[in-house]
Design a protein around this motif. Sequence first.
Motif, mmCIF file in Angstrom:
data_model
loop_
_atom_site.group_PDB
_atom_site.id
_atom_site.type_symbol
_atom_site.label_atom_id
_atom_site.label_comp_id
_atom_site.label_asym_id
_atom_site.label_seq_id
_atom_site.Cartn_x
_atom_site.Cartn_y
_atom_site.Cartn_z
ATOM 1 N N LEU A 151 0.802 -1.232 0.003
ATOM 2 C CA LEU A 151 0.036 -0.039 -0.007
ATOM 3 C C LEU A 151 0.763 1.360 0.073
ATOM 4 O O LEU A 151 0.367 2.368 0.021
ATOM 5 C CB LEU A 151 -0.942 0.079 1.202
ATOM 6 C CG LEU A 151 -2.053 -0.951 1.278
ATOM 7 C CD1 LEU A 151 -2.693 -0.827 2.628
ATOM 8 C CD2 LEU A 151 -3.243 -0.777 0.235
ATOM 9 N N ASP A 152 2.119 1.088 -0.055
ATOM 10 C CA ASP A 152 3.084 2.420 0.050
ATOM 11 C C ASP A 152 2.748 3.115 1.368
ATOM 12 O O ASP A 152 2.721 4.268 0.976
ATOM 13 C CB ASP A 152 3.200 3.130 -1.202
ATOM 14 C CG ASP A 152 4.148 3.991 -1.253
ATOM 15 O OD1 ASP A 152 5.407 3.672 -0.476
ATOM 16 O OD2 ASP A 152 4.053 5.094 -1.630
ATOM 17 N N ILE A 153 2.583 2.507 2.484
ATOM 18 C CA ILE A 153 2.286 3.226 3.846
ATOM 19 C C ILE A 153 3.604 2.976 4.856
ATOM 20 O O ILE A 153 3.595 3.710 5.923
ATOM 21 C CB ILE A 153 0.849 2.907 4.307
ATOM 22 C CG1 ILE A 153 0.710 1.424 4.495
ATOM 23 C CG2 ILE A 153 0.017 3.636 3.431
ATOM 24 C CD1 ILE A 153 -0.559 1.096 5.298
ATOM 25 N N LEU A 154 4.109 1.894 4.201
ATOM 26 C CA LEU A 154 5.690 1.582 5.327
ATOM 27 C C LEU A 154 6.537 1.522 4.430
ATOM 28 O O LEU A 154 6.573 0.871 3.387
ATOM 29 C CB LEU A 154 5.355 0.204 5.997
ATOM 30 C CG LEU A 154 4.160 0.117 7.052
ATOM 31 C CD1 LEU A 154 4.169 -1.284 7.477
ATOM 32 C CD2 LEU A 154 4.332 1.131 8.316
ATOM 33 N N ASP A 155 7.481 2.286 4.860
ATOM 34 C CA ASP A 155 8.847 2.428 4.076
ATOM 35 C C ASP A 155 10.123 2.088 4.884
ATOM 36 O O ASP A 155 10.387 3.061 5.474
ATOM 37 C CB ASP A 155 9.007 3.660 3.330
ATOM 38 C CG ASP A 155 10.085 4.117 2.112
ATOM 39 O OD1 ASP A 155 10.878 2.948 2.399
ATOM 40 O OD2 ASP A 155 9.960 4.786 1.344
ATOM 41 N N PHE A 156 10.667 0.876 4.968
ATOM 42 C CA PHE A 156 11.619 0.496 5.636
ATOM 43 C C PHE A 156 13.083 0.847 5.169
ATOM 44 O O PHE A 156 14.180 1.496 5.930
ATOM 45 C CB PHE A 156 11.682 -0.857 6.182
ATOM 46 C CG PHE A 156 10.525 -1.146 6.826
ATOM 47 C CD1 PHE A 156 10.459 -0.889 8.210
ATOM 48 C CD2 PHE A 156 9.355 -1.704 6.520
ATOM 49 C CE1 PHE A 156 9.527 -1.238 9.188
ATOM 50 C CE2 PHE A 156 8.229 -2.062 7.072
ATOM 51 C CZ PHE A 156 8.237 -1.986 8.683
ATOM 52 N N GLU A 157 12.978 0.798 3.745
ATOM 53 C CA GLU A 157 14.162 1.210 3.120
ATOM 54 C C GLU A 157 14.814 2.937 3.235
ATOM 55 O O GLU A 157 15.790 3.156 3.683
ATOM 56 C CB GLU A 157 14.151 1.030 1.636
ATOM 57 C CG GLU A 157 14.307 -0.459 1.139
ATOM 58 C CD GLU A 157 14.261 -0.752 -0.182
ATOM 59 O OE1 GLU A 157 14.692 0.086 -0.986
ATOM 60 O OE2 GLU A 157 13.828 -1.977 -0.552
ATOM 61 N N ALA A 165 19.094 0.539 10.551
ATOM 62 C CA ALA A 165 18.076 -0.436 10.810
ATOM 63 C C ALA A 165 17.379 -0.236 11.952
ATOM 64 O O ALA A 165 17.698 0.717 13.110
ATOM 65 C CB ALA A 165 18.947 -1.747 10.999
ATOM 66 N N ARG A 166 15.958 -0.699 11.941
ATOM 67 C CA ARG A 166 15.096 -0.733 13.141
ATOM 68 C C ARG A 166 14.561 0.613 13.069
ATOM 69 O O ARG A 166 14.413 1.077 14.253
ATOM 70 C CB ARG A 166 15.839 -1.125 14.283
ATOM 71 C CG ARG A 166 16.301 -2.743 14.632
ATOM 72 C CD ARG A 166 16.608 -3.011 15.834
ATOM 73 N NE ARG A 166 17.203 -4.379 15.781
ATOM 74 C CZ ARG A 166 16.530 -5.313 15.479
ATOM 75 N NH1 ARG A 166 15.017 -5.642 15.710
ATOM 76 N NH2 ARG A 166 17.089 -6.673 15.525
ATOM 77 N N PHE A 167 14.400 1.348 12.168
ATOM 78 C CA PHE A 167 13.539 2.389 12.236
ATOM 79 C C PHE A 167 12.685 2.506 11.047
ATOM 80 O O PHE A 167 12.704 1.507 9.890
ATOM 81 C CB PHE A 167 14.644 3.772 12.004
ATOM 82 C CG PHE A 167 15.315 4.088 13.227
ATOM 83 C CD1 PHE A 167 14.820 4.885 14.261
ATOM 84 C CD2 PHE A 167 16.659 3.687 13.143
ATOM 85 C CE1 PHE A 167 15.736 5.397 15.134
ATOM 86 C CE2 PHE A 167 17.312 4.117 14.251
ATOM 87 C CZ PHE A 167 16.930 4.799 15.265
ATOM 88 N N ALA A 168 11.400 2.921 11.219
ATOM 89 C CA ALA A 168 10.214 2.850 10.163
ATOM 90 C C ALA A 168 10.027 4.614 9.709
ATOM 91 O O ALA A 168 9.836 5.569 10.352
ATOM 92 C CB ALA A 168 9.261 2.182 10.634
ATOM 93 N N LEU A 169 9.582 4.511 8.321
ATOM 94 C CA LEU A 169 8.765 5.726 7.928
ATOM 95 C C LEU A 169 7.459 5.269 7.791
ATOM 96 O O LEU A 169 7.200 4.509 6.610
ATOM 97 C CB LEU A 169 9.546 6.251 6.670
ATOM 98 C CG LEU A 169 8.904 7.275 5.821
ATOM 99 C CD1 LEU A 169 8.652 8.610 6.902
ATOM 100 C CD2 LEU A 169 9.461 7.549 4.530
#
Length: 425
Positions: A151-157, A165-169
């Motif tokens: 859904l392009d609502i979580l962007d880990f890259e 690592a271990r952060f989220a957008l």
Amino acid sequence: MLELRFIRENIDLVREKTAHRGLATDKVDEFASVDAKRLELLQEVESLKNQRNKASKEIAQLKQGSDEEKKQADTLIPEMRKASERIKGLDKELGDIQERLQELVLSIPNICSDDVPKGTDDEDNVEFKTWGEKPTFSFTPKTHWEVGEDLDILDFERAAKLSGARFALLKGFASKLERVLTNFMLDLHTERHGYEEVLPPFLVNSASMTATGQLPKFADDLFAIKDWDLYLIPTAEVPVTNIFRDETLDEDQLPIKYTAYTPCFRSEAGSYGRDTKGLIRQHQFDKVELVKFTTPETSTQELEDLLADAEEVLQLLGLHYRVVTLCSGDLGFSSTKTYDIEVWLPGQETYREISSCSNFLDFQARRGGIRYRPNGQKKSKLVHTINGSGLAVGRTLLAVLENYQQEDGTVAIPEVLQPYFEKRF
RNA sequence: GGAGGAGUGGCCGAGUGGCUUAAGGCGGCGGUCUUGAAAACCGUUGAACGGAAGUUCCGUGGGUUCAAAUCCUACCUCCUCCGCCA
């Protein structure tokens, strides 16, 4: 921290209970010898100080008297000089011993409650209750990171580019859902459960971290601010419990119930390699916390009530969960009893912790000097502190993503949240 | 970041080396008076540890002294003004 006298008089029990947690007991053994030495020294130095206080008064009187008396004072003074030097030496020694004793006491865990099951790790936790049922799907449910990325609502890259690592957008629906869930939880706890909302600082000093038990033992799990005596809070429990540090409350004020939203920051130094996918284990996450200050008489019941307050969040969201009682080996350092609420995640086909509710009795209150004066009594007593997540917002979000996902890849909005999604403009 | 000022019991506040186990006031508690209340008056009232004796505590840590709330020193916090800033 436990009471010195309690440890002294129950040294075998303390050793046994520490061992049940799977912790080393060498500190307990060392306590016994250091404590004995301290008492001995304390007696000596206090009687010397008593002599000094008496002589000091005497000198003051003699100094104001006749010449004869003034002479007497002059002979007394060199004597007291010696006594004073001795006191100074003993005081230094006593200070060192007390410092060591303090270190030892701070590193001895709380005594777990008798109804806590014995065990070594989370395998030995005991199911206390369950609510609801696992949802069924006409398709194979995805994990929340699959739902989020599709859904392009979580962007880990990109989060990794920003921070590592271990952060989220979170974007769009996810970021709004995070905010809505936070509001929903705060509204529920303030309007229905009688908690007062507070918004504390997200950075606290080492005294606060020590009172709630993060320091000195768990410094590695904290993010520290360079060149400052400040740490990023790992949970709102720290600033909120410390609100009344070194204060004496009135019994009529109790119980005090606070709820607080804060972001939480954890380095989780030992966790690398575990739960690397998705939102489960992040360096930064949002949480709504519940904290209570109670009398000793009511804390056992207040923990049950707090657990129910946290559970209701999941019930209203219609998310299946179970509650487990942590076994002795899985129990936190400061806690005497802890319930974990574990929500069902269909994408991962597993239960994951979403709340942890604990009774600390007077362990944190003693470290932090949080007291209350019982009605009609002169002597103050230590309060009991209780806290729990109500709930971890990020994990609630991923639970919604996994449980409310639709066959077409979209995510339905739980009924109770729908008013929060109405258009305002 | 710069300059100045201040930190004393629940609160206000006196106290610049020795009967300070901190004056006085407010507040609290008990009483007198009153049908009851208010006012007035009288009494009482800091905390931690300890079985007790006692020890400790005037922002915190060092120091001087026979003796420190009081002198020296470093630090912390708060206030005022300036600078910067959402």
